[in-house]
Design a protein around this motif. Structure first.
Motif, PDB file in Angstrom:
ATOM      1  N   ARG A  57       0.846  -1.102  -0.065  1.00  0.00           N
ATOM      2  CA  ARG A  57      -0.141  -0.212  -0.084  1.00  0.00           C
ATOM      3  C   ARG A  57       0.973   1.188  -0.036  1.00  0.00           C
ATOM      4  NH1 ARG A  57      -2.806  -0.387   4.236  1.00  0.00           N
ATOM      5  NH2 ARG A  57      -1.472   0.855   5.374  1.00  0.00           N
ATOM      6  N   GLN A  62      -4.656   3.881   6.332  1.00  0.00           N
ATOM      7  CA  GLN A  62      -5.710   2.864   6.704  1.00  0.00           C
ATOM      8  C   GLN A  62      -5.807   3.140   8.363  1.00  0.00           C
ATOM      9  OE1 GLN A  62      -4.765  -1.277   6.056  1.00  0.00           O
ATOM     10  NE2 GLN A  62      -6.599  -2.057   6.947  1.00  0.00           N
ATOM     11  N   ILE A  64      -6.708   2.608  12.011  1.00  0.00           N
ATOM     12  CA  ILE A  64      -6.354   1.270  12.738  1.00  0.00           C
ATOM     13  C   ILE A  64      -6.753   1.877  14.239  1.00  0.00           C
ATOM     14  CG2 ILE A  64      -4.714  -0.136  13.936  1.00  0.00           C
ATOM     15  CD1 ILE A  64      -4.716  -0.412  10.631  1.00  0.00           C
ATOM     16  N   THR A  71      -6.625  -6.057   9.813  1.00  0.00           N
ATOM     17  CA  THR A  71      -6.115  -6.747   8.625  1.00  0.00           C
ATOM     18  C   THR A  71      -5.653  -5.783   7.582  1.00  0.00           C
ATOM     19  OG1 THR A  71      -7.261  -8.532   9.045  1.00  0.00           O
ATOM     20  CG2 THR A  71      -6.016  -8.429   6.816  1.00  0.00           C
ATOM     21  N   LEU A  72      -4.258  -5.407   7.309  1.00  0.00           N
ATOM     22  CA  LEU A  72      -3.669  -4.632   6.531  1.00  0.00           C
ATOM     23  C   LEU A  72      -4.307  -4.741   4.973  1.00  0.00           C
ATOM     24  CD1 LEU A  72      -0.248  -4.156   8.011  1.00  0.00           C
ATOM     25  CD2 LEU A  72      -1.750  -2.433   7.912  1.00  0.00           C
ATOM     26  N   THR A  73      -4.408  -3.702   4.307  1.00  0.00           N
ATOM     27  CA  THR A  73      -4.922  -3.918   2.866  1.00  0.00           C
ATOM     28  C   THR A  73      -3.984  -3.205   2.065  1.00  0.00           C
ATOM     29  OG1 THR A  73      -5.974  -1.355   2.945  1.00  0.00           O
ATOM     30  CG2 THR A  73      -7.406  -3.235   3.327  1.00  0.00           C
ATOM     31  N   TYR A  74      -3.683  -3.436   0.721  1.00  0.00           N
ATOM     32  CA  TYR A  74      -2.780  -3.239  -0.253  1.00  0.00           C
ATOM     33  C   TYR A  74      -3.436  -2.781  -1.637  1.00  0.00           C
ATOM     34  CZ  TYR A  74      -0.867  -6.380   3.252  1.00  0.00           C
ATOM     35  OH  TYR A  74      -0.469  -6.898   4.231  1.00  0.00           O
ATOM     36  N   THR A  92      -6.586  -7.865   0.925  1.00  0.00           N
ATOM     37  CA  THR A  92      -5.894  -7.957   2.286  1.00  0.00           C
ATOM     38  C   THR A  92      -5.120  -9.435   2.202  1.00  0.00           C
ATOM     39  OG1 THR A  92      -7.864  -9.409   2.947  1.00  0.00           O
ATOM     40  CG2 THR A  92      -7.590  -6.916   3.342  1.00  0.00           C
ATOM     41  N   VAL A 108       5.022  -2.096   8.116  1.00  0.00           N
ATOM     42  CA  VAL A 108       4.104  -1.175   8.177  1.00  0.00           C
ATOM     43  C   VAL A 108       4.402   0.342   8.885  1.00  0.00           C
ATOM     44  CG1 VAL A 108       2.970  -1.767  10.474  1.00  0.00           C
ATOM     45  CG2 VAL A 108       1.596  -0.675   8.685  1.00  0.00           C
ATOM     46  N   LEU A 122       2.722  -6.227  14.671  1.00  0.00           N
ATOM     47  CA  LEU A 122       2.691  -6.360  13.596  1.00  0.00           C
ATOM     48  C   LEU A 122       2.636  -7.882  13.505  1.00  0.00           C
ATOM     49  CD1 LEU A 122       2.240  -5.691  10.262  1.00  0.00           C
ATOM     50  CD2 LEU A 122       4.771  -6.137  10.300  1.00  0.00           C
ATOM     51  N   ALA A 178      -2.404   3.779   9.656  1.00  0.00           N
ATOM     52  CA  ALA A 178      -1.178   3.295   8.911  1.00  0.00           C
ATOM     53  C   ALA A 178      -1.020   3.973   7.718  1.00  0.00           C
ATOM     54  CB  ALA A 178      -1.333   1.717   9.020  1.00  0.00           C
ATOM     55  N   ALA A 181       2.460   0.060   3.797  1.00  0.00           N
ATOM     56  CA  ALA A 181       2.417  -1.276   4.030  1.00  0.00           C
ATOM     57  C   ALA A 181       2.945  -2.206   3.041  1.00  0.00           C
ATOM     58  CB  ALA A 181       1.325  -1.911   4.419  1.00  0.00           C
TER      59      ALA A 181
END
Length: 189
Positions: A57, A62, A64, A71-74, A92, A108, A122, A178, A181
């Motif tokens: 990403r 994002q 948090i 869950t991290l997104t890209y 994700t 991240v 993380l 965030a 990432a």
């Protein structure tokens, strides 16, 4: 009668052998060349075809929430030679299609908000639960600079279709954002 070195099997003449430098040097050089190909070049050539994927990403933030695993997104797939990522379907996860031992790496950046309270972690996860090896990484949050958190681990995948994701969690007391990432998944064996 030529002898061979004990570890690599390279030929060399005995003292009692008749000197024939061109033939003896050629035998030695050929043995070294073959050994180098079999133990360095051939495995590297094979590894070039191993499954590998990297998603990042690189724009936007994002949210948090405090004390929540997010869950991290890209947004971008920078490399994928085994159809492991499809960000248009799910942004994700990376789905490992080929069984093997994988090197997982990710990071991240958490934006500051002027208060340095708390820490962030993380964590790598799979659809079968948390990845078995040590996979968490945590850091105290910084008040005025981004806090960067990264982690690396090995993970064995026995059956294709396993999904890998990363999530971040913090106990700052208020929501944070965030920024950058990235998640890399590369088969090594």
């Amino acid at each position: 009668m030529a002898l061979n070195t004990p570890n690599r099997g390279y030929p060399y003449p005995q003292y009692s052998d008749a000197a024939n430098a061109p033939t003896q040097i050629q035998a030695f050089a050929t043995a070294v060349d073959t050994d180098m190909f079999n133990n360095i070049r051939a495995p590297r050539l094979e590894a070039e075809g191993y499954s590998s994927c990297r998603v990042i990403r690189d724009v936007g933030t994002q949210a948090i929430a405090n004390n929540t695993s997010v869950t991290l997104t890209y947004t971008v797939e920078t490399y994928d030679n085994d159809s492991m990522a499809n960000l248009g379907v799910n942004n994700t996860i990376v789905t490992i299609t080929t069984p093997g031992v994988y090197l997982l790496g990710g990071s991240v950046n958490m934006q500051p908000d002027g208060s340095a309270t708390g820490a962030a972690a993380l964590i790598f996860a799979s659809n079968g639960g948390v990845v078995q090896n040590p996979v968490g990484s945590s850091r105290d949050l910084h008040a005025t600079r981004q806090t960067s958190i990264s982690g690396t681990t090995l993970h064995q995948v026995l059956v294709g279709g396993e999904q890998i994701s990363m999530f971040v969690r913090h106990n700052h007391g208020a929501g944070l954002n965030a920024t950058l990432a990235q998640l890399s998944v590369t088969r090594i064996a």
